[in-house]
Each structure stands twice: as C-alpha cells, then as structure tokens.
Design a protein around this motif. Structure first.
Motif, PDB file in Angstrom:
ATOM      1  N   SER A 290       0.837  -1.195   0.000  1.00  0.00           N
ATOM      2  CA  SER A 290       0.000   0.000   0.000  1.00  0.00           C
ATOM      3  C   SER A 290       0.871   1.244   0.000  1.00  0.00           C
ATOM      4  O   SER A 290       2.051   1.205   0.345  1.00  0.00           O
TER       5      SER A 290
ATOM      6  N   GLN B 204     -12.194   3.754   0.721  1.00  0.00           N
ATOM      7  CA  GLN B 204     -11.089   4.680   0.496  1.00  0.00           C
ATOM      8  C   GLN B 204     -10.705   5.419   1.784  1.00  0.00           C
ATOM      9  O   GLN B 204      -9.530   5.674   2.038  1.00  0.00           O
TER      10      GLN B 204
ATOM     11  N   THR C  52      -8.748   3.001   4.081  1.00  0.00           N
ATOM     12  CA  THR C  52      -7.352   2.878   3.670  1.00  0.00           C
ATOM     13  C   THR C  52      -6.516   4.038   4.203  1.00  0.00           C
ATOM     14  O   THR C  52      -5.410   3.843   4.724  1.00  0.00           O
TER      15      THR C  52
ATOM     16  N   LYS D 145      -5.803   3.895   8.049  1.00  0.00           N
ATOM     17  CA  LYS D 145      -4.773   2.936   8.468  1.00  0.00           C
ATOM     18  C   LYS D 145      -3.374   3.546   8.432  1.00  0.00           C
ATOM     19  O   LYS D 145      -2.469   3.061   9.108  1.00  0.00           O
TER      20      LYS D 145
END
Length: 342
Positions: A218, A260, A263, A266
């Motif tokens: 990521s 979204q 993500t 995180k």
C-alpha cells in the motif's frame, strides 16, 4: 456577536464603523471579484479604495500582505480612487511596514492601529477585542493612544506586475480541466502536488511523495512535516498531537466510498505523530465515508478532512487575493468537530 455571520464579514463591518467614527464616509463597494475591493470611502475630498483582510493568525504573513496590497492598489486605480488602504487583523512589525511602504503607496492599518482609532470609543474597542480574541501574548494595551488616523500622503500608483498573483486562478482552471477517472490519475496527482506547494509553501516541509508502507503493498500520496506558522497548523500540532500531515489524492468520477477512507485511516499512527489527513477528491464523499471519518475522530482522535474541487479552488483564490487558505481548513475542521455526533 452573531455567530451565524462569518468572522471575516463581522470584521469588515466593524472596520467600516471604526472608519466612520474617524471621519470617513464609507459605502460598501459593489465591485467584487478580481477587479474589486471591500469598501469605498471619502475622507475630506479624496476617494479611498479600502481592502479589509481578516486573518485568524496574529503574525503577519508577508506574501499574503503583498498580494492584498497589490490588489487594492491596482483595483483602486481602475476605480479612479485617489488613495488606497489595506486594513488587516494581524500585527505589522515596523520593519515589515518599511518594506511595504517602499513597494506600495497605500496606508497600512493593523490591529494596533485599529485599537488606537477606537481609543475614544470604548464600545468599538470592546467589540474589536472580542472579535479578535486577544490573548496575553499579544502586544499590551499600553500601545493605545488617543491619536486619530495616520494616513499615507502619497496618491495611488500602479504596482509592478510581479506583485499580481494569478497562479491560483491558473491552477484552479488546470484542476477543473482534468478528466475524472483512472486514466488521468497521474496528471491529477501532479496538479495536486503543485497546488499544495503553492498553498502551503511556508507551512509544510519535508515533502515525501508516494512513500510505500513496510509491507510494500500500500502507499499514500504525500506526507509533510507541519510547521506552526498559522492557527490551523498550531491546532494540528498542539491539540491533535500530530507533527505530520498526510495527503491523499482521489481522482474518482463519483464520491469516494467507505473503503477509500478506511485505507487512509490505516496510515494514521498515534505513536508516529501522524494523526491528520487531508483527502483531496473531485466531488466529495458518500455519507458512509463521512461517518467513518467521524468515527475515527471520536474513537481514536484521528482527523480526516475531505475537500473537493470547489473547496480547493476556494483556497487557491484566497491565496491569490492575499487571504490565508488555512483559514478555510480551520473552518472545515471547526464545522466537522462542532457537528461530530456521539
């Protein structure tokens, strides 16, 4: 004080009354936009073009003052005013005044000048102090005198074209010209990068783009180190305990969804001093995505602000006019926190 009226408008109205109390005859000028200014006034037999700028940050930011001064000088000449004035809510140090005086043939009025103009009008002075939320760290009340206005004697003159900033308009037009969707993702990211460096060149440092996380799977788009240059960034450091801010660029054709936001959340780490993110989108976020940002703030103290093209362009035009774009972020964050559900 009427909280439903924007603070900048309250400040502009108060400045108008302070000027009236000091022998100006003020009319609100209806020529807004790129060729406008806030007030048209007469003092004696001379017409004055007056621009009023409210900043949440008491420390003067020279680049913004320059842009605002160039605006009132150029637009005042087009309106056939003989004199120009820039009224600001911040403090102008003496050295900065000298530099400004060499560049622009206008009168500069700061927070101390306004207090001096209110010395004989206790009600106006009390209203000014309440509006500016004066703190003990600011210059003391001993600066007050009973003196009236000290006005620049020189007539308005056109300033050098280098002081006329048009980058905000150009970047806004470029942003709006990018098509939404995966095909234009890289182009959108590059424009967002230039926008951020234009808006926050003095506020953010250590720019790092496309940094991969430890698992190599990521990535986030931009992370910067925050400097406490304005009230908004001081809030991020002091109250969110975040020394870094994360930027995410979402070129989706529709509103971003819950996934979204998850993500982005995180990537925010309490022990990494990274608890603040700004998500740049084209059209905003769905209600479930907004609910997730509220939950992250309520439960973990992580603040994620979602800004669409409209808000980005608003900040670009603010910077161009000599206003502080972080004041817009402050209002977005303030509204977010005031309406945060249990």
């Amino acid at each position: 004080m009427n909280k439903s009226v924007p603070t900048w408008k309250l400040f502009e109205d108060l400045v108008s009354r302070i000027l009236e109390a000091n022998s100006f005859h003020v009319t609100t000028h209806n020529l807004r936009g790129d060729r406008g200014f806030d007030l048209l006034a007469t003092y004696g037999r001379e017409n004055w073009a007056i621009e009023v700028k409210y900043y949440r940050t008491a420390r003067a930011q020279p680049s913004l003052i320059d842009a605002a001064a160039a605006r009132v000088a150029g637009n005042g000449i087009m309106a056939k005013a003989q004199k120009g004035m820039l009224v600001v809510s911040c403090f102008l140090p003496e050295k900065l005044r000298e530099v400004l005086g060499q560049k622009f043939s206008i009168t500069f009025i700061d927070q101390i000048d306004l207090r001096n103009w209110c010395a004989s009008y206790p009600d106006l002075l009390e209203e000014l102090d309440a509006l500016l939320e004066s703190s003990p760290s600011e210059p003391p009340a001993t600066y007050l005198t009973s003196n009236g206005p000290t006005l620049h004697s020189k007539p308005l003159r056109e300033v050098s074209p280098k002081f006329h900033d048009t980058r905000g308009t150009e970047l806004c037009q470029e942003l709006k010209g990018i098509s939404k969707g995966k095909a234009s993702w890289a182009k959108y990211e590059k424009v967002c990068e230039r926008i951020l460096k234009y808006l926050f060149s003095n506020d953010l440092h250590g720019w790092h783009s496309q940094k991969r996380t430890d698992d190599g799977l990521s990535r986030y788009d931009y992370i910067c180190r925050v400097r406490p240059t304005t009230e908004f960034w001081k809030f991020v450091i002091d109250h969110l305990d975040s020394r870094y801010v994360l930027f995410e660029f979402k070129n989706y054709s529709g509103k971003i969804k819950q996934g979204q936001v998850l993500t982005t959340e995180k990537y925010l780490l309490e022990r990494g001093l990274r608890r603040m993110a700004i998500i740049m989108t084209r059209t905003g976020a769905e209600s479930n995505a907004v609910a997730m940002t509220q939950g992250a703030m309520r439960e973990q103290g992580k603040l994620m602000l979602i800004v669409n093209d409209e808000k980005v362009c608003e900040m670009l035009h603010m910077k161009e006019r000599g206003e502080d774009p972080t004041d817009c972020l402050f209002e977005i964050a303030d509204d977010f926190l005031l309406t945060l559900p249990r």
